[in-house]
Design an enzyme around this catalytic site. Structure first.
Site, PDB file in Angstrom:
ATOM      1  N   GLU A  50      -5.009   0.070  -7.649  1.00 29.97           N
ATOM      2  CA  GLU A  50      -3.969   0.986  -8.122  1.00 29.97           C
ATOM      3  C   GLU A  50      -2.917   0.154  -8.852  1.00 29.97           C
ATOM      4  OE1 GLU A  50      -3.437   4.746  -5.213  1.00 29.97           O
ATOM      5  OE2 GLU A  50      -2.988   2.840  -4.258  1.00 29.97           O
ATOM      6  N   ASN A  91      -3.410   6.342  -0.454  1.00 29.36           N
ATOM      7  CA  ASN A  91      -2.897   6.530   0.907  1.00 29.36           C
ATOM      8  C   ASN A  91      -2.191   7.866   1.066  1.00 29.36           C
ATOM      9  OD1 ASN A  91      -3.846   4.289   2.277  1.00 29.36           O
ATOM     10  ND2 ASN A  91      -2.196   2.986   1.562  1.00 29.36           N
ATOM     11  N   SER A 144       0.816  -1.214   0.000  1.00 28.38           N
ATOM     12  CA  SER A 144       0.000   0.000   0.000  1.00 28.38           C
ATOM     13  C   SER A 144       0.851   1.266   0.000  1.00 28.38           C
ATOM     14  CB  SER A 144      -0.921   0.012   1.224  1.00 28.38           C
ATOM     15  OG  SER A 144      -0.155  -0.070   2.403  1.00 28.38           O
ATOM     16  N   HIS A 196      -2.225  -2.736  -6.150  1.00 24.37           N
ATOM     17  CA  HIS A 196      -2.689  -2.429  -4.794  1.00 24.37           C
ATOM     18  C   HIS A 196      -4.207  -2.594  -4.722  1.00 24.37           C
ATOM     19  CE1 HIS A 196      -3.386   0.690  -1.393  1.00 24.37           C
ATOM     20  NE2 HIS A 196      -3.383  -0.549  -0.934  1.00 24.37           N
TER      21      HIS A 196
END
Length: 709
Positions: free
Chosen positions: A442, A480, A409, A430
């Site tokens: 992702e 994130n 992540s 991800h």
């Protein structure tokens, strides 16, 4: 657009849009239908009309959304909707019976033309899906949907069908009363012709008092919607309720006025744009269909590893699930079993399909041959050294795999690629938790990832029915990186005296699916601190975990999994956690009252607890969102993402950013970029994390925008 055939006194109108897989209503199609009705009205020998589609899996997919979006922006929507109402009214008024023969997707305006017919017959094919999804786009059914459906099935059921915006199977549609009969595809035209023998449909009998006065449509039952959210469902209920008290003409007029009003809002325009973005990310722009992947390996049987393995197996991919610990594998297989059982229980798949999916997983704690494996997805714990060791091993154990992927992540892809002799086949995939429900993946491109590997990875993500957003390898990637300044600032506000429920309720009211402190509890305080540490190394103080998170981590109060974090969890209930009060500032605060003298810590002022928190809630939501906007703009500025759409749609899919707000960058434009930068600069006097990035300042100074429209 429409082919006409006369057979034994029956006029069959077949919708068949040239050079298109779908039928839609645009100005040309409406004009063609109008002309066909001219012919039908003047032809005395006709005994009935059947409406049919020549498309393989679509009846009519509704109004042309590109036209609607353009008209919503230019103020021309009213004319288009009024014309559709006029033409559908002509169909209703025909003296001969009419029947819609529905095969394939019958959505929005497609079902409204069916409602304008006397009868509706549907094929039992799985491709047949029927409903009125307009409210999911911020609109209401305005070609008679809010008027005719309640008169057909009752106000309460109609309000539910329209508010949910769901497309129903033929069987569900029959049970709801949306269609009259279900037959096989082969017998559809024959069944429609037979139905015409029932003559015109009788006018609906007077509605029961409860229906007529609108109580059944939900009047008085629903709470007031958020002032700036997607108002479509509430407005549809209003039209149903008031429309039943007057004539059909009154109700149609309300439909028209309401859809025009909704079309002018940012929320509706954003929701329509999001529809096109979903189509774009589903399709991609590759001209060549990528090779289908049928064999995969997942390394690591934790929550993410088991979730990925289950999802792949449910999509026809055979999976080797590998972990060094037998306990982890046992737990993982139990989780997979539970996910499959839940899917069967919720009607998402049959027991037979679930059984086939389970059989595609082979779990092993011992090294296993990976000769046929086409893709390996590493999903071990977020420790760089552990992942490096796995990639060194994979380079030898999976020499033929076209893609070596990591589900990290936040850790750098390029560092993992350096451990192999073929860095060009290393990529990040991800997935988000829970894998079975989160659509986003992702696709992280490392410095040496080849175009071939990237294209294969994108094709694979689409193959397994996920939506890929391409991001460049950098700490935190997109989601994130944008999320964490927001979460960490929420924790810091709490540490400095703002009540946890006030913070979370402010963001729920703003439109987020979950408050930020609740979200930290769900992620796990320990994991949040780990990710913050990684991001802080790259981006500095704006990603520093506040002291309270470190205290909570040390005390093993790490969120839901430990029974307590910002909240105490017992079963399904949650209450504020009194045990963390000792690490907080003593005073409560409204953020707009915050004052400082140049230091970067947040100063707090005491306030009377009885003071209304209206302005405080707005301030909490805005100051947290400003950080999200700033980081999204930085991702665009630094080419982490290629376009504002990537940033916005990634955040809508990745964290549930309210779709009607259009994403962080669309929100910035609605708020006003110049005003937003001014507000941020005020906050930056006492807190440097609010310093606007270069791209935001540039747009503010030059009066430009992220988007052209």
């Amino acid at each position: 657009m429409i082919q006409r055939e006369i057979d034994h006194g029956i006029c069959v109108l077949t919708f068949d849009r040239p050079e298109s897989g779908a039928n839609i209503f645009d100005a040309a199609t409406l004009s063609d239908l109008d002309q066909q009705l001219d012919f039908i009205e003047e032809e005395d020998s006709l005994e009935g009309v059947v409406i049919l589609s020549a498309k393989k899996s679509i009846f009519i997919a509704g109004a042309d959304l590109k036209t609607l979006l353009h008209q919503a922006q230019t103020g021309e929507m009213g004319g288009f909707i009024a014309e559709g109402q006029r033409i559908f009214n002509r169909l209703v008024a025909l003296k001969i019976p009419t029947c819609a023969a529905i095969h394939g997707a019958c959505a929005g305006g497609g079902y409204e033309i069916a409602l304008a017919c006397d009868w509706r017959v549907a094929s039992d094919d799985p491709a047949t899906r029927i409903g009125l999804p307009e409210t999911t786009l911020g609109l209401i059914p305005a070609w008679g949907g809010c008027t005719r459906l309640p008169r057909l099935i009752g106000a309460e059921k109609a309000a539910e069908v329209i508010a949910k915006g769901k497309l129903y199977s033929a069987l569900e549609a029959k049970q709801l009363g949306l269609v009259d009969e279900i037959v096989s595809h082969e017998k559809l035209l024959e069944a429609a012709r037979k139905k015409l023998r029932d003559s015109k449909r009788p006018s609906p009998s007077p509605l029961p008092q409860g229906e007529a006065d609108g109580a059944a449509a939900g009047e008085g039952k629903t709470s007031a919607p958020r002032a700036s959210g997607n108002l479509a469902s509430a407005r549809a209920r209003e039209v149903i309720t008031k429309g039943l008290r007057g004539t059909v003409e009154d109700s149609l007029r309300m439909e028209l006025d309401t859809i025009v009003e909704l079309g002018e809002t940012d929320a509706t325009q954003n929701l329509i744009r999001n529809f096109f973005l979903a189509e774009k990310y589903k399709r991609g722009n590759s001209k060549q269909a990528p090779e289908k992947i049928t064999h995969a390996a997942v390394i690591g049987a934790g929550i993410m590893g088991s979730g990925i393995a289950q999802w792949l197996s449910s999509r026809g991919v055979s999976v080797i699930l590998r972990d060094v610990g037998t306990e982890e594998l046992t737990r993982s297989l139990a989780n997979i079993e539970k996910t499959y059982a839940d899917a069967v229980k919720r009607g998402i798949m049959t027991e037979e399909k679930a059984k086939e999916g389970r059989a595609r997983i082979v779990a092993s704690s011992a090294p296993i041959e990976m000769r046929d494996v086409q893709i390996v997805i590493e999903a071990a714990s977020e420790k760089l050294e552990i992942k490096k060791k796995i990639f060194r091993d994979l380079a030898q154990k999976a020499p033929h795999a076209a893609i070596l992927a990591t589900n990290t992540s936040a850790l750098p892809i390029s560092d993992l690629a350096a451990e192999t002799k073929t860095p060009e086949r290393v990529i990040g995939l991800h997935f988000f938790n829970p894998v079975s429900r989160m659509k986003l993946v992702e696709v992280v491109i490392g410095t040496e990832t080849s175009d071939t590997a990237a294209a294969r990875a994108l094709g694979f993500v689409r193959q397994i029915a996920k939506l890929p957003v391409i991001v460049r390898d950098s700490p935190g990637f997109l989601v994130n990186r944008v999320l964490f300044p927001y979460l960490l600032e929420a924790a810091e506000l709490f540490e400095n005296g703002v009540n946890a429920q006030e913070i979370d309720e402010a963001l729920l009211e703003w439109g987020m699916p979950m408050g930020p402190l609740r979200l930290i509890d769900e992620i796990g305080v320990d994991i949040a601190v780990d990710i913050a540490n990684t991001l802080e190394q790259a981006y500095g103080k704006r990603d520093r975990a506040p002291k309270i998170l470190r205290e909570m981590q040390s005390a093993k109060m790490v969120g839901r999994k430990s029974g307590g974090g910002f909240y105490k969890y017992e079963g399904k209930s949650q209450t504020p956690n009194a045990e963390i009060e000792k690490w907080r500032g003593a005073n409560s605060v409204i953020p707009s009252e915050v004052k400082g003298s140049g230091d970067e810590s947040l100063r707090v002022t005491r306030r009377d607890p009885s003071t209304a928190l209206r302005s405080g809630r707005d301030d909490v939501a805005n100051r947290l969102m400003f950080l999200m906007v700033n980081e999204s703009a930085r991702c665009l500025e630094e080419n982490v993402v290629a376009s504002p759409e990537d940033a916005d749609y990634g955040m809508i899919l990745g964290i549930g950013f309210p779709a009607w707000r259009g994403g962080p960058l669309r929100f910035a434009e609605s708020f006003g970029i110049k005003k937003l930068v001014e507000e941020m600069e005020k906050l930056a006097r006492t807190n440097e994390k609010y310093v606007p990035c270069t791209l935001l300042r540039k747009h503010a100074q030059e009066g430009t925008r992220f988007y052209g429209n």
